[in-house]
Design a protein around this motif. Structure first.
Motif, mmCIF file in Angstrom:
data_model
loop_
_atom_site.group_PDB
_atom_site.id
_atom_site.type_symbol
_atom_site.label_atom_id
_atom_site.label_comp_id
_atom_site.label_asym_id
_atom_site.label_seq_id
_atom_site.Cartn_x
_atom_site.Cartn_y
_atom_site.Cartn_z
ATOM 1 N N LYS A 1 -10.446 41.046 -44.835
ATOM 2 C CA LYS A 1 -11.411 41.452 -44.080
ATOM 3 C C LYS A 1 -11.059 40.728 -42.492
ATOM 4 O O LYS A 1 -10.942 39.688 -42.615
ATOM 5 C CB LYS A 1 -12.865 41.263 -44.475
ATOM 6 C CG LYS A 1 -13.784 41.513 -43.578
ATOM 7 C CD LYS A 1 -15.211 40.979 -44.141
ATOM 8 C CE LYS A 1 -16.455 41.247 -43.235
ATOM 9 N NZ LYS A 1 -17.613 40.708 -43.785
ATOM 10 N N ALA B 1 -21.442 45.377 -51.574
ATOM 11 C CA ALA B 1 -21.772 44.858 -50.437
ATOM 12 C C ALA B 1 -22.153 43.209 -50.459
ATOM 13 O O ALA B 1 -21.849 42.696 -49.460
ATOM 14 C CB ALA B 1 -22.746 45.587 -49.788
ATOM 15 N N ILE C 1 -17.127 49.015 -51.100
ATOM 16 C CA ILE C 1 -15.757 49.186 -50.871
ATOM 17 C C ILE C 1 -15.081 49.690 -52.210
ATOM 18 O O ILE C 1 -15.311 49.069 -53.126
ATOM 19 C CB ILE C 1 -15.162 47.895 -50.503
ATOM 20 C CG1 ILE C 1 -15.747 47.395 -49.163
ATOM 21 C CG2 ILE C 1 -13.659 47.812 -50.083
ATOM 22 C CD1 ILE C 1 -15.424 45.786 -48.745
ATOM 23 N N ASP D 1 -21.906 50.114 -47.501
ATOM 24 C CA ASP D 1 -20.812 49.291 -47.283
ATOM 25 C C ASP D 1 -20.225 48.736 -48.610
ATOM 26 O O ASP D 1 -19.686 47.584 -48.834
ATOM 27 C CB ASP D 1 -21.243 47.964 -46.467
ATOM 28 C CG ASP D 1 -21.375 48.326 -44.997
ATOM 29 O OD1 ASP D 1 -20.664 49.125 -44.590
ATOM 30 O OD2 ASP D 1 -22.049 47.551 -44.317
ATOM 31 N N ASP E 1 -16.223 48.871 -41.961
ATOM 32 C CA ASP E 1 -17.681 49.120 -42.569
ATOM 33 C C ASP E 1 -18.542 49.282 -41.429
ATOM 34 O O ASP E 1 -18.194 49.478 -40.170
ATOM 35 C CB ASP E 1 -17.973 47.652 -43.406
ATOM 36 C CG ASP E 1 -18.030 46.410 -42.394
ATOM 37 O OD1 ASP E 1 -18.334 46.530 -41.039
ATOM 38 O OD2 ASP E 1 -18.335 45.283 -42.924
ATOM 39 N N SER E 2 -19.896 49.191 -41.646
ATOM 40 C CA SER E 2 -20.867 49.746 -40.896
ATOM 41 C C SER E 2 -21.135 48.722 -39.448
ATOM 42 O O SER E 2 -21.580 49.146 -38.532
ATOM 43 C CB SER E 2 -22.363 49.992 -41.494
ATOM 44 O OG SER E 2 -22.747 48.531 -42.170
ATOM 45 N N ILE F 1 -14.972 52.735 -47.856
ATOM 46 C CA ILE F 1 -15.981 52.432 -47.672
ATOM 47 C C ILE F 1 -17.204 53.273 -47.409
ATOM 48 O O ILE F 1 -17.269 54.108 -46.521
ATOM 49 C CB ILE F 1 -15.964 51.223 -46.687
ATOM 50 C CG1 ILE F 1 -15.139 50.268 -46.650
ATOM 51 C CG2 ILE F 1 -17.409 50.335 -46.425
ATOM 52 C CD1 ILE F 1 -14.939 49.228 -45.301
#
Length: 242
Positions: free
Chosen positions: A37, A80, A65, A63, A20-21, A59
């Motif tokens: 995660k 998210a 998924i 964010d 993710d970011s 993703i």
């Protein structure tokens, strides 16, 4: 040859990897029917369970998924904010997934030999390639051509006009993990050889990036580093792009 570093263990058949970011890593636990995660500090949590044989994972920039359920033939969206829902059904053992250049979701229908494009805005599906043999991974290059990894031993380049070129002569059994790392170069898991290979689709030159991976399946490329999920030891490994 690149030096491997093990970054996470104790998975049950890690099949897909995405980031993710914020740099957190997400892994699909195929045999564990869950999505895990791992934060940048190493903290670990199951963010979704009771998904049958989760395979591909991507993703988006917000964010959100997306995960393919190989066992139950649907695409799951985990927003998210943590809310999850099935957003598209009726696939045929969907395995590896990827974003297209236009933002659609590309899905490999392993059992029917197809690549499906899903418009995430309106939910429309379109078969954009067929006649493949057990496709398990897909990526799109800058010129909109596709490269598809197939468990049959094939690695196929599909031009936007539909023309196909076979690239898999040097490969044993291309796996789920396949990523574009430049406009003409892709890195591919060679599951049958326990390797990660790199191929220039224009010159067809193949090189080996790393070997001795026990049941390599997943592959991601993030911040100039490769991440590989291996079924043999249930781990995720990393090596730098030289």
């Amino acid at each position: 040859m690149a030096e491997l570093v093990t970054v996470a263990r104790s998975f049950s058949a890690p099949t897909g990897i995405a980031f993710d970011s914020k740099g957190a890593m997400y892994v699909t636990n195929w045999s564990g029917n869950s999505v895990v995660k791992i934060n940048s500090n190493g903290d670990r949590e199951i963010i979704h369970s009771n998904i049958s044989s989760p395979a591909g994972i991507v993703i988006d920039a917000e964010d959100n998924i997306y995960v393919s359920s190989y066992g139950d033939d649907y695409i799951l969206k985990i927003a998210a904010n943590g809310k999850s829902q099935k957003i598209s059904e009726g696939y045929h053992t969907p395995t590896g997934i990827a974003f297209s250049n236009s933002g659609n979701l590309l899905i490999t229908n392993r059992s029917t030999g197809e690549i499906v494009s899903l418009d995430l805005k309106n939910g429309r599906k379109e078969i954009i390639a067929n006649g493949l043999s057990t496709p398990v991974g897909v990526t799109q290059l800058a010129d909109n051509s596709l490269v598809v990894s197939q468990y049959s031993g094939r690695l196929t380049l599909i031009q936007p006009n539909g023309d196909k070129t076979e690239l898999g002569k040097s490969f044993n059994r291309p796996g789920v993990g396949i990523v574009a790392i430049s406009p003409s170069v892709v890195a591919v898991i060679d599951n049958g050889a326990d390797m990660v290979r790199k191929i220039d689709v224009k010159t067809k030159e193949v090189s080996t990036l790393v070997t001795s991976l026990s049941g390599a399946v997943a592959l991601a490329y993030n911040n100039n580093q490769y991440y590989i999920g291996t079924w043999g030891d249930g781990s995720v490994h990393r090596f730098n792009d030289k």
